[in-house]
Every structure is written in C-alpha cells, then in structure tokens.
Design an enzyme around this catalytic site. Structure first.
Site, short mmCIF file in Angstrom:
data_model
loop_
_atom_site.label_atom_id
_atom_site.label_comp_id
_atom_site.label_asym_id
_atom_site.label_seq_id
_atom_site.Cartn_x
_atom_site.Cartn_y
_atom_site.Cartn_z
N ASP A 44 0.89 -1.37 -0.04
CA ASP A 44 -0.15 0.10 -0.04
C ASP A 44 0.66 1.21 -0.02
O ASP A 44 1.58 1.39 1.05
CB ASP A 44 -0.85 -0.02 1.44
N TYR A 49 3.14 9.82 -0.69
CA TYR A 49 4.22 9.39 0.00
C TYR A 49 5.46 9.62 -0.54
O TYR A 49 6.67 9.44 0.01
CB TYR A 49 4.04 7.88 0.44
N HIS A 107 -7.67 9.45 -1.88
CA HIS A 107 -6.97 9.49 -0.63
C HIS A 107 -7.87 10.24 0.35
O HIS A 107 -7.88 9.86 1.53
CB HIS A 107 -5.55 10.24 -0.66
#
Ligand code: NAD
Length: 271
Positions: A44, A49, A107
């Site tokens: 994931d 990120y 998200h």
C-alpha cells in the site's frame, strides 16, 4: 496469503505492507522485497508518500510475477478532478513502472472535488487500467453523496481504525453496502504497545500486542496494512494466522474504543 473477495469479484490479500513515511531508496526497496519473500502479496503506497519509484522497484525486483501481487496507490487531494486524476494516475504508473494497479483510492474526501475524481477512477477501471477502485477516509455521508453520482460503487474504504478508534457505525454501513474496510494505522502508529489489556491478551496467547491487534482486525473482517521496514517486524506482523482470539477477548478489545484519531478528521481536513 489469505484473501477476501471484493464486491467486483477480485481477490485482495487480507494483510499488506504499508509504506507511509518511508523515503525513496534502498531501505524501502529491501523492505518490499523482504515482505514479498516472506509471503506478503499486497503493498500500500500513495502519491503523497513520495516513494512510488522505490515501491515499484521493490515489486519488480521481488521476482514474484506481477499478477500474483496486489498493488494499491492513492490520488492526492491536489490532483482531484477528472482530467487531473487521469493525469495523476498516469504519473503513478510511470513512477512505479507498472502497467496497471490492483486498487486505486481517492485519498481524502475533499468537498467539491471527489465526484469528478471518482468519474476518472470509473473510466480507468472500465479501460482495464485498475482492477478495483475505492476510497479512503470517507465517512457515511461522503459515501451517500458518491452513491448519487457513481455508476460503480467503491469496493474498499481505507480508514483509520485501531482499538481506540473502532469505527463500528462506518463498518456496519460499509458491510451493508458491500464495501470492504481496510484499516490504516492499525497499530495506532505504535501508540498501543503499553496498553495493559492488550498486553494481557498477548501474554495469554504467547503473541505480541501488534499481533493481537492485527488478529482482532482479521476476525472482524478488516483488511490490514501495518507498516514496518524492519525484517523481524515484517515477519512478526505476518504471524497472525496460527491463533484465535476468543469472543470475550474481541469484546475486551472493542471496549478500548475512545474515538481517538492519530490522523486528521475526514470532516475537517485543512491540507
Ligand atoms: P502503523 O499503525 O502501521 O504503525 C507503524 C509503526 O509501528 C511504525 O513506527 C513501525 O515501526 C511500528 N511497528 C510496526 N510493526 C511493529 C511491531 N510488530 N512491533 C513494534 N512496532 C511495530 O502506522 P501507519 O504507517 O500510519 O499505517 C499503516 C499504513 O496505512 C501506512 O504505511 C500507509 O500505507 C497507510 N496509511 C494510510 C492513510 C490514509 O489516509 N489512507 C494514512 C496513514 C497511513
């Protein structure tokens, strides 16, 4: 690796490796390769990120065929919109050097933006570029709004969930609507290891607190994606299929709920 069937018929591993806050580089590449070597099949990540390149590298270098892996990424808030989301998806695939994703998530439910982004996910799914589409951090009212506009409903909602934030109402809503719940920060980012109730249950089973929490998720039909880059912890978090919590223990863990978040409140996002 044990899997569950999503509402669109595809299988998703019940346990995956989360890679939040791990920078691009050798540490991440080797953590992913180690996880896959140990038997993890799900990874994931997310565009925000900033580690999709190394994530893709670890996947490719694992030696396991792509079709045996389940790869998730997420479109970030600033890329929500029909054209913007299509472009963000292309960029994710380019960085990961992959041809398709197994799961792509919105998200965060940014008001006024997630409907158009969802149309983009539906198109990518229909075009065969994503095997399953879902959301993250959606509350019931966001899902109800989405339902009015969607031609395909999300098959996964990835939410903050751990013993101090048990999310029972949202879980029940998702179950009624064929949406699988996936827990982020299942270990509350390390905040639960000194909890005496969890410690006692762990001692009783000869397991760690982390393993007890992840097992509690599994027995509640929740998909988990604990994060670690350390080989021994990656292994520890996978050793959760050889014991069973009693109904009393599950209830004891449920009772730890305090509706306490370590992350942002989806109804009050200011980033
Ligand atoms: P987590 O609850 O998985 O905790 C990770 C922390 O616990 C790390 O510091 C790690 O070193 C430690 N840890 C892991 N296993 C351990 C063990 N067995 N013993 C002792 N310590 C251990 O927190 P997280 O990283 O925030 O969440 C997991 C994943 O969920 C992320 O990596 C990311 O993929 C995803 N996530 C998604 C969202 C979202 O908005 N959708 C937000 C946060 C995280």
């Amino acid at each position: 690796m044990k899997t569950v069937k999503l509402a669109n018929g595809i299988d998703m591993p019940v346990l995956g490796l989360g890679v939040f806050k791990v920078e691009e580089g050798a540490e991440l590449v080797s953590a992913i390769k180690e996880a896959i070597r140990l038997g993890y099949r799900s990874i994931d990540t997310a565009a925000i990120y900033g580690n999709e390149t190394s994530t893709g590298q670890g996947i490719r270098e694992s030696g396991v065929p792509r079709e045996d892996l389940f790869i998730t990424s997420k479109v970030w808030n600033t890329d929500l919109g029909y054209e913007e989301t299509l472009a963000a998806f292309d960029e994710t695939l380019r960085k990961m050097e992959l041809d398709y994703l197994d799961l792509y998530l919105i998200h965060w439910p940014v008001e006024g933006k997630y409907i158009d982004a969802w149309r983009a996910l539906e198109k990518l799914h229909k075009d065969g570029r994503i095997r399953a589409i879902g959301v993250s951090n959606f509350q019931i009212h966001h899902l109800e709004t989405l339902k009015k506009h969607a031609t395909i409903m999300p098959v996964v909602n990835q939410i903050e969930l751990h013993p101090q934030l048990t999310q029972k109402e949202l879980i029940a809503y998702c179950a009624e609507n064929n949406i699988r719940v996936e827990a982020w920060s299942p270990l509350m980012q390390g905040g639960l290891f000194n909890n005496p109730v969890l410690q006692e249950i762990a001692a009783h089973h000869g397991k760690s607190v982390a393993q007890v929490i992840l097992r509690w998720d599994l027995q509640n039909d929740i998909i988990v994606i604990p994060k670690s880059t350390k080989a021994h912890r990656i292994a520890e978090n996978m050793a959760i299929f050889d014991f069973e919590l009693t109904p009393e223990e599950l209830t004891q863990i449920d009772a730890l709920n305090q509706n306490l978040r370590v992350g942002p409140d989806p109804d009050n996002i200011d980033f």
